[in-house]
Design an enzyme around this catalytic site. Structure first.
Site, mmCIF file in Angstrom:
data_model
loop_
_atom_site.group_PDB
_atom_site.id
_atom_site.type_symbol
_atom_site.label_atom_id
_atom_site.label_comp_id
_atom_site.label_asym_id
_atom_site.label_seq_id
_atom_site.Cartn_x
_atom_site.Cartn_y
_atom_site.Cartn_z
ATOM 1 N N TYR A 30 33.561 43.943 44.788
ATOM 2 C CA TYR A 30 32.866 44.993 44.907
ATOM 3 C C TYR A 30 32.461 45.980 43.915
ATOM 4 O O TYR A 30 32.564 45.413 42.650
ATOM 5 C CB TYR A 30 34.329 45.868 45.485
ATOM 6 C CG TYR A 30 35.366 46.151 44.386
ATOM 7 C CD1 TYR A 30 36.107 45.556 43.957
ATOM 8 C CD2 TYR A 30 35.458 47.658 44.015
ATOM 9 C CE1 TYR A 30 36.908 45.930 42.878
ATOM 10 C CE2 TYR A 30 36.346 47.953 43.299
ATOM 11 C CZ TYR A 30 37.049 47.182 42.677
ATOM 12 O OH TYR A 30 37.922 47.705 41.630
ATOM 13 N N ARG A 49 26.169 43.552 37.630
ATOM 14 C CA ARG A 49 27.463 43.101 37.497
ATOM 15 C C ARG A 49 27.945 42.592 38.861
ATOM 16 O O ARG A 49 28.721 41.672 38.876
ATOM 17 C CB ARG A 49 28.393 44.246 37.024
ATOM 18 C CG ARG A 49 29.899 43.885 37.066
ATOM 19 C CD ARG A 49 30.736 45.057 36.467
ATOM 20 N NE ARG A 49 30.822 46.069 37.407
ATOM 21 C CZ ARG A 49 31.391 47.386 37.142
ATOM 22 N NH1 ARG A 49 32.099 47.603 36.008
ATOM 23 N NH2 ARG A 49 31.515 48.327 37.769
ATOM 24 N N ARG A 98 43.289 30.837 59.479
ATOM 25 C CA ARG A 98 43.786 30.650 57.923
ATOM 26 C C ARG A 98 44.001 29.832 57.366
ATOM 27 O O ARG A 98 44.851 28.928 57.741
ATOM 28 C CB ARG A 98 45.252 31.551 57.949
ATOM 29 C CG ARG A 98 45.446 32.064 56.581
ATOM 30 C CD ARG A 98 46.820 32.734 56.215
ATOM 31 N NE ARG A 98 47.133 32.904 54.830
ATOM 32 C CZ ARG A 98 47.538 32.012 54.210
ATOM 33 N NH1 ARG A 98 47.689 30.718 54.528
ATOM 34 N NH2 ARG A 98 47.630 32.324 52.644
ATOM 35 N N HIS A 100 43.291 27.735 53.306
ATOM 36 C CA HIS A 100 42.620 27.813 51.977
ATOM 37 C C HIS A 100 41.301 27.063 51.619
ATOM 38 O O HIS A 100 40.903 27.123 50.567
ATOM 39 C CB HIS A 100 43.967 27.113 50.919
ATOM 40 C CG HIS A 100 45.221 28.225 50.502
ATOM 41 N ND1 HIS A 100 45.922 28.406 51.537
ATOM 42 C CD2 HIS A 100 45.315 29.079 49.583
ATOM 43 C CE1 HIS A 100 46.759 29.280 50.992
ATOM 44 N NE2 HIS A 100 46.329 29.569 49.489
ATOM 45 N N LYS A 140 34.902 41.519 39.306
ATOM 46 C CA LYS A 140 35.231 42.989 39.848
ATOM 47 C C LYS A 140 35.751 42.525 41.276
ATOM 48 O O LYS A 140 35.029 42.556 42.211
ATOM 49 C CB LYS A 140 34.136 43.805 39.857
ATOM 50 C CG LYS A 140 34.728 45.308 40.364
ATOM 51 C CD LYS A 140 33.808 46.409 39.675
ATOM 52 C CE LYS A 140 34.240 47.973 40.217
ATOM 53 N NZ LYS A 140 35.491 48.383 39.517
ATOM 54 N N GLU A 172 42.969 46.873 28.876
ATOM 55 C CA GLU A 172 42.338 48.109 29.410
ATOM 56 C C GLU A 172 43.538 48.871 30.221
ATOM 57 O O GLU A 172 44.628 48.455 30.261
ATOM 58 C CB GLU A 172 41.199 47.638 30.251
ATOM 59 C CG GLU A 172 41.446 46.643 31.396
ATOM 60 C CD GLU A 172 40.268 46.214 32.213
ATOM 61 O OE1 GLU A 172 39.454 46.950 32.217
ATOM 62 O OE2 GLU A 172 40.440 45.259 32.722
ATOM 63 N N LEU A 196 37.432 44.528 32.480
ATOM 64 C CA LEU A 196 35.929 44.679 33.334
ATOM 65 C C LEU A 196 35.034 45.218 32.174
ATOM 66 O O LEU A 196 35.136 46.115 31.580
ATOM 67 C CB LEU A 196 36.279 45.783 34.448
ATOM 68 C CG LEU A 196 35.048 45.863 35.317
ATOM 69 C CD1 LEU A 196 35.088 44.504 36.117
ATOM 70 C CD2 LEU A 196 35.139 47.096 36.045
HETATM 71 N N1 PDD Z 1 37.344 50.882 38.732
HETATM 72 N N2 PDD Z 1 38.379 48.442 34.046
HETATM 73 C C1 PDD Z 1 38.859 48.229 35.570
HETATM 74 C C2 PDD Z 1 39.980 47.314 35.874
HETATM 75 C C3 PDD Z 1 38.341 49.035 36.580
HETATM 76 O O1 PDD Z 1 38.801 48.784 37.779
HETATM 77 C C4 PDD Z 1 37.307 49.818 36.394
HETATM 78 C C5 PDD Z 1 36.583 50.463 37.498
HETATM 79 C C6 PDD Z 1 36.881 49.945 35.215
HETATM 80 C C7 PDD Z 1 35.703 50.899 34.759
HETATM 81 O O2 PDD Z 1 34.479 50.270 35.030
HETATM 82 P P1 PDD Z 1 33.134 51.407 35.602
HETATM 83 O O3 PDD Z 1 32.805 52.233 34.346
HETATM 84 O O4 PDD Z 1 32.173 50.406 35.936
HETATM 85 O O5 PDD Z 1 33.595 52.186 36.596
HETATM 86 C C8 PDD Z 1 37.506 49.243 34.074
HETATM 87 C C9 PDD Z 1 36.689 51.448 39.713
HETATM 88 C C10 PDD Z 1 35.870 52.503 39.515
HETATM 89 C C11 PDD Z 1 37.605 51.242 41.052
HETATM 90 O O6 PDD Z 1 38.268 50.267 41.165
HETATM 91 O O7 PDD Z 1 37.655 52.023 41.769
#
Ligand code: PDD
Length: 272
Positions: A30, A49, A98, A100, A140, A172, A196
């Site tokens: 996403y 990304r 369902r 895998h 992501k 993070e 991320l």
């Molecule tokens: N989350 N690290 C993680 C684990 C994240 O899920 C996010 C963003 C970020 C920051 O990334 P960006 O600056 O591109 O938004 C860092 C989004 C906003 C979410 O899951 O809703």
């Protein structure tokens, strides 16, 4: 405003099969793209990304990057949203039952445009947690159960989020990147497979004419605790100050954080 699998539809009635791999396996990727003055902020960077997440997970979108761009602009124009966010999700698709096994399937593709609340400078309280998520934090992925559990643990300890580390090396937070201020130097962990590669993070690293120098390098937990200021960045939160990490309390006047926040907000409004 909602677009699902090729058409704009009513959010109240739009539906996805229970056999969707996103529902059954969290098998999807996403993006969250901020909207300012009716325009997406750094859409191209988000699409790059997204393409990387699709490539890494071998999920094949039906749309090429320029088609995603056109679709998102169309959805945004139809929504009339001025200040909000665009949510894009692609799952591997609907399986017959369902399993895998990963058979050939048509991906489930979604775009939603929604209003969002303005970024707040209300400071965050954080709890230190071992980063037990998987080793591909750079993807992501919609599989957010580890991030959710970490957030729950932080809440159970009376704080707002988890500050994660791997063996004493800062990674993070559960939905944001982290920065630490040491005098006139601002440090953020390098963009490797454990975090991320935040678009807000990269925008902040690209800010010019600041009174501080921004640098990417490995950051230990011990160093972080000795920082003058700590802040996090994300599309949802912008630059957000940190008030405490466990028992370590940071000063409430955070001039460097406020300077960077103002510069980011200025750029978000100007660049759209
Ligand atoms: N989350 N690290 C993680 C684990 C994240 O899920 C996010 C963003 C970020 C920051 O990334 P960006 O600056 O591109 O938004 C860092 C989004 C906003 C979410 O899951 O809703």
């Amino acid at each position: 405003m909602l677009w699902l699998n090729g058409q704009f539809c009513d959010p109240e009635t739009a539906s996805v099969s229970v056999f969707d791999r996103g529902f059954m396996f969290g098998d999807g990727v996403y993006e969250v793209i901020p909207v300012r003055a009716g325009q997406p902020f750094r859409l191209e960077a988000h699409l790059v990304r997204l393409a990387a997440s699709l490539e890494a997970t071998r999920i094949r979108s039906t749309l090429a990057q320029d088609a995603w761009h056109a679709l998102i602009m169309d959805a945004l124009a139809r929504s009339g949203e001025i200040y909000g966010q665009i949510y894009v999700q692609i799952t591997r698709g609907v399986a017959e039952h369902r399993s895998h096994d990963v058979e050939e399937m048509t991906p489930t593709e979604l775009v939603m445009v929604q209003p969002s609340t303005p970024h707040t400078l209300e400071p965050l309280t954080l709890t230190v947690c071992e980063d037990y998520r998987w080793l591909r934090g750079d993807i992501k992925s919609t599989s957010l159960i580890a991030a959710t559990l970490l957030r729950v643990q932080a809440r159970e300890r009376g704080t707002m989020d988890a500050l994660m580390h791997r063996g004493g090396i800062v990674t993070e937070c559960t939905s944001s990147n982290v920065f630490a201020v040491f005098g006139d130097t601002v440090v953020t962990p390098p963009a490797n497979q454990h975090i991320l590669h935040g678009i807000t993070r990269s925008t902040v690293l690209g800010l010019r004419d600041l009174t501080v120098t921004l640098t990417e390098r490995t950051l230990t937990l011990a160093e972080l605790m000795s920082a003058d200021e700590v802040f996090v960045t994300s599309s949802n939160q912008g630059v957000r100050p940190v008030a405490s990490i466990d028992d370590r309390v940071f000063r409430t006047t955070a001039p460097r954080t406020l300077e960077i926040s103002a510069a980011l907000e200025g750029q978000m409004t100007a660049q759209t």
